[in-house]
Design a protein around this motif. Structure first.
Motif, short mmCIF file in Angstrom:
data_model
loop_
_atom_site.label_atom_id
_atom_site.label_comp_id
_atom_site.label_asym_id
_atom_site.label_seq_id
_atom_site.Cartn_x
_atom_site.Cartn_y
_atom_site.Cartn_z
N LEU A 37 32.56 41.39 34.24
CA LEU A 37 32.69 40.04 34.80
C LEU A 37 31.74 39.87 35.99
N ALA A 38 30.79 38.92 35.84
CA ALA A 38 29.76 38.73 36.86
C ALA A 38 29.90 37.42 37.62
N SER A 39 30.40 36.36 36.98
CA SER A 39 30.44 35.07 37.68
C SER A 39 31.65 34.25 37.25
N VAL A 40 32.19 33.53 38.24
CA VAL A 40 33.28 32.60 38.02
C VAL A 40 32.91 31.30 38.73
N THR A 42 39.21 46.27 41.05
CA THR A 42 37.85 46.80 40.98
C THR A 42 37.06 45.95 39.99
N LEU A 43 36.04 45.28 40.49
CA LEU A 43 35.19 44.40 39.68
C LEU A 43 33.74 44.77 39.94
N PRO A 44 33.24 45.80 39.27
CA PRO A 44 31.93 46.37 39.61
C PRO A 44 30.74 45.47 39.35
N SER A 45 30.89 44.46 38.47
CA SER A 45 29.76 43.59 38.14
C SER A 45 29.84 42.22 38.80
N LEU A 46 30.95 41.92 39.47
CA LEU A 46 31.14 40.59 40.03
C LEU A 46 30.11 40.30 41.12
#
Length: 218
Positions: A91-94, A107-111
């Motif tokens: 998950l990179a973008s919201v 833990t969101l390593p790509s956000l």
């Protein structure tokens, strides 16, 4: 769908809104081929597995004890996840507001990008090492003691009094730790021109690591 469990191996794209409601406890949702939802998605179950879901154009709400969404990269609207266990490593973008309820260890390593803000009030640790919050975009972590991010402005933490350990890997503006009254570990790297660091409330500080482009460190 309204059922005790749902497994739809061939469903690849939800061209409008998708609602899956599991009746009773212990039910599961498995949609292994679903790659996209072009409308809004609502999934309620005990265990939710969406291994191929990559994009949601609209909003997405997940109510589940456990959520696995290994391929999810972007959500175009608001994202709310009510789950004690979350795995969303891509998950990179919201684009809308991002709300996490129930996770103690986030833990969101790509956000990288959140357009509206993020709330994770149950998180004790919050790690998103690529996250860049633009000025004015808020992060709310009412219970968090440990936060790791790329850059968040000091004014954009809505709950600073609980944070004991803060790591900012590329802080791009002035940073002032006034208000971080529980802080005992600060690791901060400055990246930019003519930026200053002010370390206040030093009573509890036991470890400070400063590097990068700071012009003044007070």
């Amino acid at each position: 769908f309204n059922a005790s469990s749902v497994s739809a191996g061939a469903l690849a794209l939800a061209g409008a809104n998708l609602t899956v409601n599991i009746l009773g406890d212990g039910g599961s949702v498995s949609l292994p081929a679903l790659t996209g939802i072009t409308g809004a998605g609502v999934v309620s179950s005990t265990t939710t597995t969406l291994p191929a879901l990559a994009t949601v154009t609209g909003t997405l709400q997940i109510d589940a004890s456990s959520l696995s969404a290994a391929s999810l990269t972007s959500v175009g609207g608001t994202l709310q996840i009510n789950s004690s266990s979350l795995s969303a490593p891509s998950l990179a973008s919201v684009a809308g507001a991002f709300t996490l309820v129930g996770q103690a260890d986030v833990t969101l390593p790509s956000l990288t990008t959140i357009t509206t803000g993020i709330t994770a009030d149950n998180a004790i640790t919050f790690t998103a090492s690529k996250l860049v919050l633009a000025p004015g975009i808020k992060i709310g972590t009412k219970s968090a003691t440990t936060i790791v991010a790329k850059t968040i402005g000091d004014a954009d933490f809505t709950n600073v009094g609980t944070i004991k350990s803060l790591t900012l890997l590329e802080s791009v503006a002035d940073f002032d730790s006034t208000g971080f009254t529980a802080l005992n570990t600060l690791k901060i790297t400055g990246k930019g021109n003519d930026i200053d660091l002010t370390v206040a409330n030093t009573t509890n500080l036991t470890s400070v690591s400063v590097s990068g482009d700071y012009t003044i460190v007070d």
